[in-house]
Motif scaffolding. Structure first.
Motif, PDB file in Angstrom:
ATOM      1  N   SER A  41      27.781  43.258  43.662  1.00  0.00           N
ATOM      2  CA  SER A  41      27.020  42.990  44.890  1.00  0.00           C
ATOM      3  C   SER A  41      27.918  42.439  45.986  1.00  0.00           C
ATOM      4  N   TRP A  42      27.481  42.670  47.220  1.00  0.00           N
ATOM      5  CA  TRP A  42      28.123  42.062  48.379  1.00  0.00           C
ATOM      6  C   TRP A  42      27.390  40.765  48.733  1.00  0.00           C
ATOM      7  N   PHE A  43      28.172  39.776  49.170  1.00  0.00           N
ATOM      8  CA  PHE A  43      27.621  38.510  49.651  1.00  0.00           C
ATOM      9  C   PHE A  43      28.338  38.139  50.950  1.00  0.00           C
ATOM     10  N   TRP A  44      27.730  37.206  51.709  1.00  0.00           N
ATOM     11  CA  TRP A  44      28.304  36.808  52.995  1.00  0.00           C
ATOM     12  C   TRP A  44      28.404  35.282  53.113  1.00  0.00           C
ATOM     13  N   PRO A  45      29.188  34.627  52.260  1.00  0.00           N
ATOM     14  CA  PRO A  45      29.332  33.175  52.386  1.00  0.00           C
ATOM     15  C   PRO A  45      30.072  32.822  53.679  1.00  0.00           C
ATOM     16  N   GLY A  46      29.510  31.942  54.476  1.00  0.00           N
ATOM     17  CA  GLY A  46      30.157  31.570  55.731  1.00  0.00           C
ATOM     18  C   GLY A  46      30.258  32.701  56.721  1.00  0.00           C
ATOM     19  N   GLY A  47      29.488  33.770  56.505  1.00  0.00           N
ATOM     20  CA  GLY A  47      29.513  34.897  57.434  1.00  0.00           C
ATOM     21  C   GLY A  47      30.538  35.960  57.114  1.00  0.00           C
ATOM     22  N   GLU A  48      31.432  35.716  56.151  1.00  0.00           N
ATOM     23  CA  GLU A  48      32.453  36.695  55.778  1.00  0.00           C
ATOM     24  C   GLU A  48      32.036  37.424  54.507  1.00  0.00           C
ATOM     25  N   MET A  49      32.097  38.735  54.518  1.00  0.00           N
ATOM     26  CA  MET A  49      31.675  39.515  53.361  1.00  0.00           C
ATOM     27  C   MET A  49      32.664  39.392  52.208  1.00  0.00           C
ATOM     28  N   VAL A  50      32.120  39.246  50.995  1.00  0.00           N
ATOM     29  CA  VAL A  50      32.920  39.310  49.776  1.00  0.00           C
ATOM     30  C   VAL A  50      32.218  40.249  48.804  1.00  0.00           C
ATOM     31  N   PHE A  51      32.949  40.699  47.823  1.00  0.00           N
ATOM     32  CA  PHE A  51      32.412  41.592  46.803  1.00  0.00           C
ATOM     33  C   PHE A  51      32.591  40.925  45.445  1.00  0.00           C
ATOM     34  N   VAL A  52      31.507  40.786  44.707  1.00  0.00           N
ATOM     35  CA  VAL A  52      31.558  40.152  43.388  1.00  0.00           C
ATOM     36  C   VAL A  52      31.131  41.170  42.338  1.00  0.00           C
ATOM     37  N   LYS A  53      31.941  41.305  41.316  1.00  0.00           N
ATOM     38  CA  LYS A  53      31.515  42.138  40.192  1.00  0.00           C
ATOM     39  C   LYS A  53      31.707  41.371  38.894  1.00  0.00           C
ATOM     40  N   GLY A  54      30.930  41.740  37.897  1.00  0.00           N
ATOM     41  CA  GLY A  54      30.975  40.993  36.662  1.00  0.00           C
ATOM     42  C   GLY A  54      30.546  41.794  35.460  1.00  0.00           C
ATOM     43  N   LEU A  55      30.878  41.244  34.296  1.00  0.00           N
ATOM     44  CA  LEU A  55      30.514  41.818  33.013  1.00  0.00           C
ATOM     45  C   LEU A  55      30.227  40.682  32.037  1.00  0.00           C
ATOM     46  N   PRO A  56      29.402  40.913  31.031  1.00  0.00           N
ATOM     47  CA  PRO A  56      29.311  39.926  29.964  1.00  0.00           C
ATOM     48  C   PRO A  56      30.703  39.689  29.383  1.00  0.00           C
ATOM     49  N   ALA A  57      31.041  38.445  29.119  1.00  0.00           N
ATOM     50  CA  ALA A  57      32.396  38.110  28.681  1.00  0.00           C
ATOM     51  C   ALA A  57      32.776  38.780  27.367  1.00  0.00           C
ATOM     52  N   ASP A  58      31.776  39.150  26.570  1.00  0.00           N
ATOM     53  CA  ASP A  58      32.074  39.791  25.287  1.00  0.00           C
ATOM     54  C   ASP A  58      31.990  41.318  25.366  1.00  0.00           C
ATOM     55  N   HIS A  59      31.839  41.859  26.563  1.00  0.00           N
ATOM     56  CA  HIS A  59      31.767  43.318  26.730  1.00  0.00           C
ATOM     57  C   HIS A  59      33.134  43.932  26.460  1.00  0.00           C
ATOM     58  N   ALA A  60      33.129  45.155  25.953  1.00  0.00           N
ATOM     59  CA  ALA A  60      34.386  45.829  25.623  1.00  0.00           C
ATOM     60  C   ALA A  60      35.292  46.006  26.834  1.00  0.00           C
ATOM     61  N   ASP A  61      34.707  46.115  28.038  1.00  0.00           N
ATOM     62  CA  ASP A  61      35.509  46.330  29.245  1.00  0.00           C
ATOM     63  C   ASP A  61      35.864  45.044  29.984  1.00  0.00           C
ATOM     64  N   ALA A  62      35.473  43.892  29.445  1.00  0.00           N
ATOM     65  CA  ALA A  62      35.774  42.634  30.135  1.00  0.00           C
ATOM     66  C   ALA A  62      37.278  42.415  30.275  1.00  0.00           C
ATOM     67  N   ALA A  63      38.046  42.906  29.314  1.00  0.00           N
ATOM     68  CA  ALA A  63      39.504  42.746  29.391  1.00  0.00           C
ATOM     69  C   ALA A  63      40.063  43.463  30.611  1.00  0.00           C
ATOM     70  N   ARG A  64      39.441  44.550  31.019  1.00  0.00           N
ATOM     71  CA  ARG A  64      39.923  45.277  32.201  1.00  0.00           C
ATOM     72  C   ARG A  64      39.628  44.487  33.468  1.00  0.00           C
ATOM     73  N   LEU A  65      38.478  43.820  33.495  1.00  0.00           N
ATOM     74  CA  LEU A  65      38.178  42.978  34.644  1.00  0.00           C
ATOM     75  C   LEU A  65      39.133  41.785  34.691  1.00  0.00           C
ATOM     76  N   GLU A  66      39.495  41.249  33.529  1.00  0.00           N
ATOM     77  CA  GLU A  66      40.497  40.181  33.464  1.00  0.00           C
ATOM     78  C   GLU A  66      41.837  40.680  34.003  1.00  0.00           C
ATOM     79  N   THR A  67      42.165  41.917  33.665  1.00  0.00           N
ATOM     80  CA  THR A  67      43.418  42.495  34.159  1.00  0.00           C
ATOM     81  C   THR A  67      43.421  42.573  35.674  1.00  0.00           C
ATOM     82  N   GLU A  68      42.299  42.996  36.259  1.00  0.00           N
ATOM     83  CA  GLU A  68      42.209  43.044  37.723  1.00  0.00           C
ATOM     84  C   GLU A  68      42.476  41.688  38.348  1.00  0.00           C
TER      85      GLU A  68
END
Length: 284
Positions: A41-68
């Motif tokens: 999802s996109w959010f706008w803290p302080g008026g500036e857009m950010v992008f947040v993505k997530g996975l359950p920590a035990d998901h098989a692809d969580a290691a790839r998000l950690e790599t990012e």
């Protein structure tokens, strides 16, 4: 791996509280594209857009998000910055710099974006792979190759490995961003451009000859061993055929483009074996 999306309201209470502490109350705006994150999802803290993505920590692809997240300090200027990483409620969340850019860069031969993308790939080809990147090009494509081919797919450069049109985002002023580094590898400097050539055919509707000319604008690719290009492009085509055999649907166009690109480089490698002049194969 395709990941089903989880709406903000279905996240654990602790995860939503952690998000609120970082980006403010509210569920933001869900990102409709992409399939590698369970939450995006996109959010706008302080008026500036950010992008947040997530996975359950035990998901098989969580290691790839950690790599990012771990790759952030080593990425080229074309990659969005990672602003923070947090675990909460059994979820891993990573926040990225928001981009005011298109979600699909046009890769047609007649478009104004292709030259800018080539410039991004040229810069990327010069970036060494940091120690955090352990997966290699051979790990990715070796199963489709002869073991004797490994030296041709071995290198020490940072490889994005998925230069599809959807992973290049273009701002109105023309700046191009390369996003989604979850599949980063280490390998030869020319691999991303070789993969991009197949995407020019698939995503941009170019002929293989047009794609080859654009790829040749990246020096690392122009200097690449033609046998390496033959091996890599054939392995990439075989990997898509393998995905289709495993049940992934709607891959006919992808496989056709990958096969056409591989056939082109098989032909070029054959010509080179009969010639002493590489420039006869691929003019710069």
């Amino acid at each position: 791996m395709r990941v089903g999306r989880v709406p903000y309201k279905e996240l654990p209470d602790e995860t939503r509280a952690a998000l609120a502490a970082r980006v403010g109350e509210g569920e933001g705006v869900a990102v409709p594209t992409g399939n590698g994150a369970a939450f995006a999802s996109w959010f706008w803290p302080g008026g500036e857009m950010v992008f947040v993505k997530g996975l359950p920590a035990d998901h098989a692809d969580a290691a790839r998000l950690e790599t990012e997240a771990a790759l952030a300090p080593f990425l080229p200027a074309s990659a969005p910055k990672v602003l923070w990483r947090q675990e909460a409620g059994g979820w891993l969340l990573v926040c990225f710099q928001g981009l005011k850019a298109t979600v699909w860069t046009y890769l047609g031969d007649d478009g104004e974006h292709v030259g800018s993308v080539a410039a991004v790939l040229r810069k990327l080809s010069e970036v060494p792979a940091p120690e955090v990147v352990q997966l290699t090009a051979w790990d990715r494509w070796g199963q489709y190759c002869d073991p004797a081919d490994e030296p041709l797919l071995t290198g020490d450069r940072l490889v994005h490995s998925d230069p599809a049109a959807t992973n290049f985002m273009t701002e109105p002023g023309g700046r191009v961003w390369l996003i989604d580094w979850a599949w980063a590898l280490r390998g030869p400097a020319w691999i991303d451009t070789a993969l991009w050539g197949f995407r020019l055919v698939l995503d941009g509707g170019q002929t293989v000859e047009q794609a080859a000319q654009w790829c040749a604008k990246v020096t690392a690719f122009a200097d690449a061993p033609r046998d390496g290009l033959r091996i890599l492009t054939d392995a990439e085509a075989r990997s898509w055929e393998d995905e289709q055999e495993r049940g992934m649907t709607e891959l006919d166009a992808t496989i056709a483009a990958a096969r056409a690109w591989a056939a082109y480089w098989t032909k070029q490698a054959g010509r080179l074996s009969q010639s002493t002049c590489a420039d006869e194969v691929l003019p710069r």
